[in-house]
Design an enzyme around this catalytic site. Structure first.
Site, mmCIF file in Angstrom:
data_model
loop_
_atom_site.group_PDB
_atom_site.id
_atom_site.type_symbol
_atom_site.label_atom_id
_atom_site.label_comp_id
_atom_site.label_asym_id
_atom_site.label_seq_id
_atom_site.Cartn_x
_atom_site.Cartn_y
_atom_site.Cartn_z
ATOM 1 N N ASP A 55 0.975 -1.316 -0.038
ATOM 2 C CA ASP A 55 -0.007 0.102 0.024
ATOM 3 C C ASP A 55 0.983 1.120 0.054
ATOM 4 O OD1 ASP A 55 -2.934 1.053 0.855
ATOM 5 O OD2 ASP A 55 -1.387 2.299 1.759
ATOM 6 N N TYR A 60 2.739 10.244 0.093
ATOM 7 C CA TYR A 60 4.184 9.479 0.534
ATOM 8 C C TYR A 60 5.280 9.702 -0.013
ATOM 9 C CZ TYR A 60 0.191 6.729 2.781
ATOM 10 O OH TYR A 60 -0.689 6.017 3.257
ATOM 11 N N LYS A 85 -2.940 5.961 -4.070
ATOM 12 C CA LYS A 85 -3.978 6.926 -3.522
ATOM 13 C C LYS A 85 -3.844 8.300 -4.140
ATOM 14 C CE LYS A 85 -3.759 4.719 0.838
ATOM 15 N NZ LYS A 85 -2.325 4.485 1.070
ATOM 16 N N HIS A 118 -7.685 9.705 -1.162
ATOM 17 C CA HIS A 118 -6.694 9.658 -0.201
ATOM 18 C C HIS A 118 -7.686 10.245 0.875
ATOM 19 C CE1 HIS A 118 -2.537 8.905 1.538
ATOM 20 N NE2 HIS A 118 -3.306 8.855 2.598
ATOM 21 N N ARG A 248 10.761 -7.689 11.954
ATOM 22 C CA ARG A 248 9.433 -7.639 12.435
ATOM 23 C C ARG A 248 8.174 -7.783 11.198
ATOM 24 N NH1 ARG A 248 10.440 -1.754 15.649
ATOM 25 N NH2 ARG A 248 11.328 -2.524 17.231
HETATM 26 P P1 A2P Z 1 9.414 0.139 13.112
HETATM 27 O O1 A2P Z 1 9.202 0.697 11.732
HETATM 28 O O2 A2P Z 1 10.606 0.702 13.720
HETATM 29 O O3 A2P Z 1 9.478 -1.376 13.211
HETATM 30 P P2 A2P Z 1 1.221 1.213 12.285
HETATM 31 O O4 A2P Z 1 1.370 0.064 11.393
HETATM 32 O O5 A2P Z 1 -0.078 1.168 12.974
HETATM 33 O O6 A2P Z 1 1.471 2.742 11.765
HETATM 34 O O7 A2P Z 1 2.339 0.977 13.382
HETATM 35 C C1 A2P Z 1 3.821 1.229 12.922
HETATM 36 C C2 A2P Z 1 4.622 1.443 14.031
HETATM 37 O O8 A2P Z 1 4.780 0.292 14.847
HETATM 38 C C3 A2P Z 1 6.040 1.657 13.523
HETATM 39 O O9 A2P Z 1 6.688 2.703 14.301
HETATM 40 C C4 A2P Z 1 6.690 0.294 13.709
HETATM 41 O O10 A2P Z 1 7.956 0.599 13.787
HETATM 42 C C5 A2P Z 1 6.235 -0.262 14.714
HETATM 43 N N1 A2P Z 1 5.991 -1.669 14.582
HETATM 44 C C6 A2P Z 1 5.477 -2.340 13.717
HETATM 45 N N2 A2P Z 1 5.579 -3.534 13.905
HETATM 46 C C7 A2P Z 1 6.340 -3.927 15.165
HETATM 47 C C8 A2P Z 1 6.713 -4.808 15.851
HETATM 48 N N3 A2P Z 1 6.470 -6.311 15.363
HETATM 49 N N4 A2P Z 1 7.252 -4.795 16.903
HETATM 50 C C9 A2P Z 1 7.387 -3.304 17.477
HETATM 51 N N5 A2P Z 1 7.320 -2.225 16.644
HETATM 52 C C10 A2P Z 1 6.513 -2.303 15.618
#
Ligand code: A2P
Length: 286
Positions: A55, A60, A85, A118, A248
């Site tokens: 996405d 962006y 978007k 968007h 992650r």
């Molecule tokens: P990072 O990019 O450092 O992993 P959302 O999808 O709600 O916008 O959330 C994104 C945020 O959550 C980012 O700051 C990301 O940081 C963090 N994040 C995503 N997955 C994980 C995870 N498994 N553990 C810790 N932080 C995570």
């Protein structure tokens, strides 16, 4: 590490042919705030560990990096779902058509899977939202996008564009997570046949420290992020968590062996407090 996560289930969405709905993977990668300097690497990692739904958005400014990662990935085009978007200043017909061309050029694609409005901000471009939607329909009929939808639309916006055109958006992508469960919009979407997609599904990461989430994570032997992603999936939402870290990314998509029971789902549903981590559609400025 080269973990490949299982293919997520598909969510069926409306394309041009009502009798043959499209299959959008229920889990994808969000790229909001993934900057130009890292987006190509992040999307490459995501595709490498098994994501098949990316996405992005004109806003962006990272579509070219997304396109470069797709081109270098070797993933067959028909196995990949790509959404972009329309940016807020581009609602006027000429701007929308020109910016759509630029999106396709940047992404290096002949056909996009899904193009969304968007934000419901046509008035700031001096036009009516219905006119924006008519241009989206024109883009759909050009054959260069398989489905069109909207993002951040409120009930009155949905009523207006559908009332005027009879064309129902395939998707409404809205901020949605356990702190903001959006029950009114979800009920309306269900009634109208609109798929609900969750942006900031982890509450921009802030929900990961929520005690109820942490407690359930310990009980099911998963991470807090995996618990929240399961909550979205089990609620039939299409979810696009973002991470810039490969491990992650892999863990966030490796959630198909985890199940939350009814009590755990209810405890997460009960966290709703109308709390937004992003802009309210009625207040955002161009
Ligand atoms: P990072 O990019 O450092 O992993 P959302 O999808 O709600 O916008 O959330 C994104 C945020 O959550 C980012 O700051 C990301 O940081 C963090 N994040 C995503 N997955 C994980 C995870 N498994 N553990 C810790 N932080 C995570």
């Amino acid at each position: 590490m080269n973990t490949v996560v299982p293919t997520p289930p598909a969510s069926l969405i409306r394309g041009t042919n009502e009798s043959a709905p499209l299959q959008m993977p229920q889990l994808g990668l969000g790229t909001y705030k993934v900057g130009v300097e890292q987006v190509e690497r992040v999307v490459r990692d995501a595709l490498d560990v098994g994501y098949r739904h990316i996405d992005t958005a004109q806003m962006y400014r990272n579509e070219a990096g997304v396109g470069a990662a797709i081109a270098g990935s070797g993933v067959p085009r028909d196995q990949l779902w790509v959404t972009s978007k329309l940016n807020n200043p581009n609602h006027r017909r000429d701007d929308a058509l020109r910016s759509f061309d630029a999106t396709m050029e940047a992404l290096g694609l002949d056909v996009l899977d899904l193009f969304l409005v968007h934000w419901p901000l046509a008035a700031s471009a001096g036009i009516d939202l219905v006119d924006t939607w008519r241009t989206m329909i024109e883009i759909l009929h050009s054959g260069r996008v398989r489905a069109i939808g909207v993002s951040n639309f409120q009930p009155e916006h949905l009523r207006r564009i559908v009332g005027a055109t009879d064309v129902v958006p395939a998707v409404n992508q809205i901020e949605l997570h356990p702190w903001l469960t959006q029950s009114e919009l979800r009920a309306m979407h269900a009634q109208m046949g609109i798929v609900t997609q969750s942006w900031s599904p982890l509450g921009r990461g802030r929900l990961l420290a929520e005690p109820t989430v942490v407690e359930i994570a310990e009980a099911v032997g998963a991470s807090p992020a995996q618990v929240i992603i399961r909550w979205h999936l089990q609620n039939s939402l299409v979810v696009i968590p973002k991470s810039t870290h490969r491990e992650r990314l892999a863990a966030n998509a490796d959630v198909f062996g985890i199940t939350l029971d009814d009590t755990q789902m209810a405890a997460l549903n009960a966290l709703d407090q109308g709390l937004r981590t992003g802009s309210h559609p009625d207040q955002i400025q161009v």
